[in-house]
Motif scaffolding. Structure first.
Motif, mmCIF file in Angstrom:
data_model
loop_
_atom_site.group_PDB
_atom_site.id
_atom_site.type_symbol
_atom_site.label_atom_id
_atom_site.label_comp_id
_atom_site.label_asym_id
_atom_site.label_seq_id
_atom_site.Cartn_x
_atom_site.Cartn_y
_atom_site.Cartn_z
ATOM 1 N N THR A 1 0.707 4.854 -16.133
ATOM 2 C CA THR A 1 1.782 5.022 -15.165
ATOM 3 C C THR A 1 2.913 4.081 -15.556
ATOM 4 O OG1 THR A 1 2.306 5.035 -12.790
ATOM 5 C CG2 THR A 1 0.857 3.280 -13.575
ATOM 6 N N TYR A 2 3.934 3.985 -14.707
ATOM 7 C CA TYR A 2 5.002 3.023 -14.962
ATOM 8 C C TYR A 2 5.560 2.503 -13.646
ATOM 9 C CZ TYR A 2 7.885 7.325 -14.468
ATOM 10 O OH TYR A 2 8.451 8.509 -14.037
ATOM 11 N N ARG A 3 6.237 1.396 -13.759
ATOM 12 C CA ARG A 3 6.866 0.799 -12.589
ATOM 13 C C ARG A 3 8.374 0.843 -12.773
ATOM 14 N NH1 ARG A 3 7.128 -5.276 -10.069
ATOM 15 N NH2 ARG A 3 9.172 -4.961 -9.168
ATOM 16 N N LEU A 4 9.101 1.354 -11.777
ATOM 17 C CA LEU A 4 10.551 1.341 -11.849
ATOM 18 C C LEU A 4 11.045 -0.100 -11.772
ATOM 19 C CD1 LEU A 4 11.633 4.356 -9.589
ATOM 20 C CD2 LEU A 4 11.463 4.258 -12.086
ATOM 21 N N GLU B 1 -4.107 6.266 -6.922
ATOM 22 C CA GLU B 1 -4.713 5.212 -7.748
ATOM 23 C C GLU B 1 -3.652 4.553 -8.627
ATOM 24 O OE1 GLU B 1 -7.501 3.851 -7.640
ATOM 25 O OE2 GLU B 1 -9.121 5.245 -7.141
ATOM 26 N N GLU B 2 -2.787 5.372 -9.224
ATOM 27 C CA GLU B 2 -1.755 4.834 -10.106
ATOM 28 C C GLU B 2 -0.759 3.974 -9.319
ATOM 29 O OE1 GLU B 2 -1.872 4.996 -13.337
ATOM 30 O OE2 GLU B 2 -3.693 6.191 -13.189
ATOM 31 N N ALA B 3 -0.375 4.456 -8.143
ATOM 32 C CA ALA B 3 0.584 3.713 -7.323
ATOM 33 C C ALA B 3 -0.003 2.379 -6.878
ATOM 34 C CB ALA B 3 0.983 4.544 -6.100
ATOM 35 N N MET C 1 1.048 -1.701 -7.687
ATOM 36 C CA MET C 1 1.273 -2.701 -6.647
ATOM 37 C C MET C 1 0.295 -3.867 -6.746
ATOM 38 S SD MET C 1 1.632 -0.125 -3.399
ATOM 39 C CE MET C 1 2.785 1.235 -3.402
ATOM 40 N N GLY C 2 -0.700 -3.715 -7.599
ATOM 41 C CA GLY C 2 -1.801 -4.680 -7.600
ATOM 42 C C GLY C 2 -1.516 -6.026 -8.221
ATOM 43 N N GLY C 3 -0.392 -6.199 -8.890
ATOM 44 C CA GLY C 3 -0.138 -7.497 -9.499
ATOM 45 C C GLY C 3 1.287 -7.644 -9.969
ATOM 46 N N GLY D 1 0.795 -1.213 0.000
ATOM 47 C CA GLY D 1 0.000 0.000 0.000
ATOM 48 C C GLY D 1 0.826 1.260 0.000
ATOM 49 N N ILE D 2 0.171 2.363 0.277
ATOM 50 C CA ILE D 2 0.815 3.667 0.258
ATOM 51 C C ILE D 2 0.347 4.462 1.469
ATOM 52 C CG2 ILE D 2 -1.011 4.627 -1.226
ATOM 53 C CD1 ILE D 2 1.135 6.384 -2.515
ATOM 54 N N THR D 3 1.271 5.209 2.071
ATOM 55 C CA THR D 3 0.959 6.041 3.222
ATOM 56 C C THR D 3 0.990 7.505 2.804
ATOM 57 O OG1 THR D 3 1.910 4.420 4.745
ATOM 58 C CG2 THR D 3 1.619 6.663 5.575
#
Length: 269
Positions: free
Chosen positions: A126-129, A68-70, A74-76, A40-42
């Protein structure tokens, strides 16, 4: 607007079947987790409240969008296989974290004293590093990622807007595709621009969504450039550096600009 009100608004707008919300009253933080992955995100609320007083609903819309993008990232699980065209380099400041929250190192290269190169897998909005765990799991090596990313960045459009201030020319690349600053790594593009510049060529990446090329023809141009880059730097979502670079024969050299005097970073003022 106070923390309780903001918490209520964010909870309502981010509510979903597989999400949980935890509010830490002492720290003034709202934690949002994907219950399927426990990731998740804080969100720190005081900073958003301060921004809300200036920008109202725009500040909340911005937080909701990036959250939402973050969470989507993380969702999969993500894969590099058959995604070669979706791998790009991204420019970040040297203060940007070197590893993900789970302690896994990001794939990265040193670039200048002010910037570092990371690599991203584009996911659409979005993108994932890319981290070392993802790279090795997919059977890739660093050289493969570097080569593919550098090739892809050269394929991105380089349409620029032009502005003239006090006889100095400034070109702005602001396509908002997430890789504007990444064009800094397109050597062919920079070389072509250097051939059109009449004065001294500067390159600036104050934040991730803009690239500024300056054709500096007088001392006033440096003052204009300094004010411009600082404004972009303080207002960008992903600040990189307020310093600009001199571009000479394919080399980027950070410079300080102070009171109509430009000083290379490795020189004393």
């Amino acid at each position: 607007m106070d923390s309780i009100q903001l918490k209520k608004i964010l909870t309502e707008r981010l509510e979903a079947e597989n999400r949980s919300f935890t509010f830490d009253r002492k720290k003034d933080e709202l934690r949002i987790e994907n219950t399927d992955t426990s990731k998740g995100i804080t969100i720190s609320l005081p900073g958003i409240i301060a921004k809300w007083h200036q920008e109202k609903e725009k500040a909340i819309d911005e937080v909701v969008y990036y959250t939402e993008e973050a969470l989507a990232v993380m969702g999969g699980e993500h894969t590099l296989s058959d995604k070669e065209k979706n791998i790009f380099p991204v420019i970040r400041s040297t203060s940007f974290p070197k590893e993900a929250s789970e302690g896994v190192p990001f794939l990265m290269d040193e670039h200048t004293a002010e910037t570092r190169i990371y690599y991203a897998l584009d996911l659409g909005n979005t993108y994932r590093l890319i981290d070392e765990q993802l790279m090795t799991r997919e059977g890739w090596n660093k050289e493969q990622v570097q080569q593919v990313a550098r090739f892809n960045v050269r394929s991105l459009p380089t349409n620029m807007k032009k502005d003239i201030v006090a006889d100095n020319v400034f070109y702005f690349l602001n396509s908002n595709d997430g890789y504007d600053a990444s064009r800094l790594l397109n050597e062919k593009f920079l070389k072509e621009m250097s051939e059109t510049v009449e004065g001294e060529m500067t390159v600036s990446v104050p934040h991730g969504d803009v690239l500024i090329i300056g054709d500096i023809r007088n001392e006033t141009g440096y003052d204009v450039l300094a004010q411009m880059t600082m404004s972009f730097f303080t207002n960008g979502h992903i600040p990189v550096t307020a310093l600009s670079f001199l571009y000479e024969e394919g080399v980027l050299e950070p410079i300080f600009i102070m009171a109509k005097n430009r000083v290379k970073k490795d020189e004393k003022s």
